[in-house]
Write an enzyme that holds these catalytic residues in place. Sequence first.
Site: not given
Ligand code: NDP
Length: 483
Positions: A179, A254, A288, A385
């Site tokens: 996904k 992660e 990250c 973060e």
């Molecule tokens: P999320 O953690 O919400 O999203 C990461 C992934 O999880 C995406 O594929 C998202 O899908 C999916 N997802 C979202 N909600 C659910 C759920 N209920 N069940 C399963 N999967 C889900 O991060 P955001 O994109 O909302 O970003 C917000 C913050 O997260 C950022 O500001 C940053 O701080 C952190 N982040 C950290 C990352 C890292 O590499 N450690 C990467 C991205 C974000 P979809 O995007 O389609 O909603």
Amino acid sequence: MSDPLWFDPALCLIGGQWTPPASGETLPLINPSDGSTLAQIARGGSADIDAAVRAADAALADDWGRMPAFERGRILTRLGRLVLDRVDDLAALEATDVGKPLTQARADAVALARYCEFYGGAADKVMGETIPYLDGYTVYTLREPHGVTGHIVPWNYPMQIIGRSVGAALTMGNACVLKPAEEACLTALAFAHLAQEAGLPAGALNVVPGLGAEAGAALTAHPGIHHISFTGSVATGSLVQAAAARNVVPVTLELGGKSPQLVFDDADLDAALPFLVNAGCQNAGQTCSASSRILVQRGVYDEVRTRMAAAYADLTVGPAPEDLRLGPLISDRQKTIVEGFLAKGADLTIAAQGVIVDHAPATGAYVRPTLFTDVPPDHPLARDEIFGPVQVLIPFDTEEEAVEIANSTDYGLVASIWTANGARQMRLAKRLRAGQVFINNYGAGGGVELPFGGIGKSGHGREKGFEALYGFSQLKTVAALHG
Ligand code: NDP
């Protein structure tokens, strides 16, 4: 370069067939460089996830489940070759979709190829053990796939994260349901097309784009999933872990960090300087393992601040295709999050800021890279973060104080130590709370061979390197009593 969109982005890959989502609905994919709509992608949901899990299960019962390890390795190696052949196309897709400068997007595509090569070569080299035991027994272990693995990938490094999780899972003979993030899924779809071209059997890799709360939640709750790999935020990661707990399924999380670099008085500043800035601003800070905290010993504090400030003046920000130092953030939503943090820094001193080019479209998600100085270690900007191009400088006097500050956040992903003192290097490598510690460098070039993962709120489990192959498999002990 061929047409970067050489496939229909509004389809899911399920059981080897590209099909519209059951809902028939699509979602707009936004180009963060100018806010325009790039494409429509599938709004996959629970019905599509269910079909994908069934298709993965069927693949395990069929050719994929019976394929010898070396054949799986050959497919991955071929896939790596195809990725390299299409590096420019993949880079163009990622640059437009994520807003990455082209050079970074290209590096990500090359890294994806490296994961395929590394894991392709490793496929037939993961072995069990024989265990000396009681007289009359022969005991050995087998490494077996979990079965159907779920992969939830964020938008910041889609290619690298697919390479490290899907690449390792396929190598061990799992069948994957991926996904991708709704905000950046084009290279996930492109990768799946290339996997088919490389000869991956139907159902071994299924891709269902859609919203996290719909397709993502359906994937993590599905009883047919046997392992989940998630990269993203702490909040969503804990939802994923809770869903996995209900099905008693292992998860790899992660979840990012607040990674420090510790600069001591005896550090080689010429060597350190590029890493101090770039590790915080690469990919517009949406990494990250971004180094968002720079801890500097007082003897060189002023010099480091002055030199970092000068380097910030060269940080130009603009549309991804122009390949400047930074592109836009992924979305207006992310821009709002980062601006919120900048507002929290109103009581702090700004040492320097980068420059958004004049012609950057007002509809793009641009923010100025910002370096704050003399930040108290307990300030929100030093603890949380941010996921944007924002760094804080924190002074310290003693080694003890540096370790205390470095270990004082909830996170523990990466840390680096800049010092010429060998004993201090060894001491701190042990004392710093992080899954990876770098000595006189940061990131070590991102090597696919190096196990990666966090401590504390940075998550648990390890991806990358050989270690990932243990995570994407389970150990069976066989004890034969033969007298
Ligand atoms: P999320 O953690 O919400 O999203 C990461 C992934 O999880 C995406 O594929 C998202 O899908 C999916 N997802 C979202 N909600 C659910 C759920 N209920 N069940 C399963 N999967 C889900 O991060 P955001 O994109 O909302 O970003 C917000 C913050 O997260 C950022 O500001 C940053 O701080 C952190 N982040 C950290 C990352 C890292 O590499 N450690 C990467 C991205 C974000 P979809 O995007 O389609 O909603």
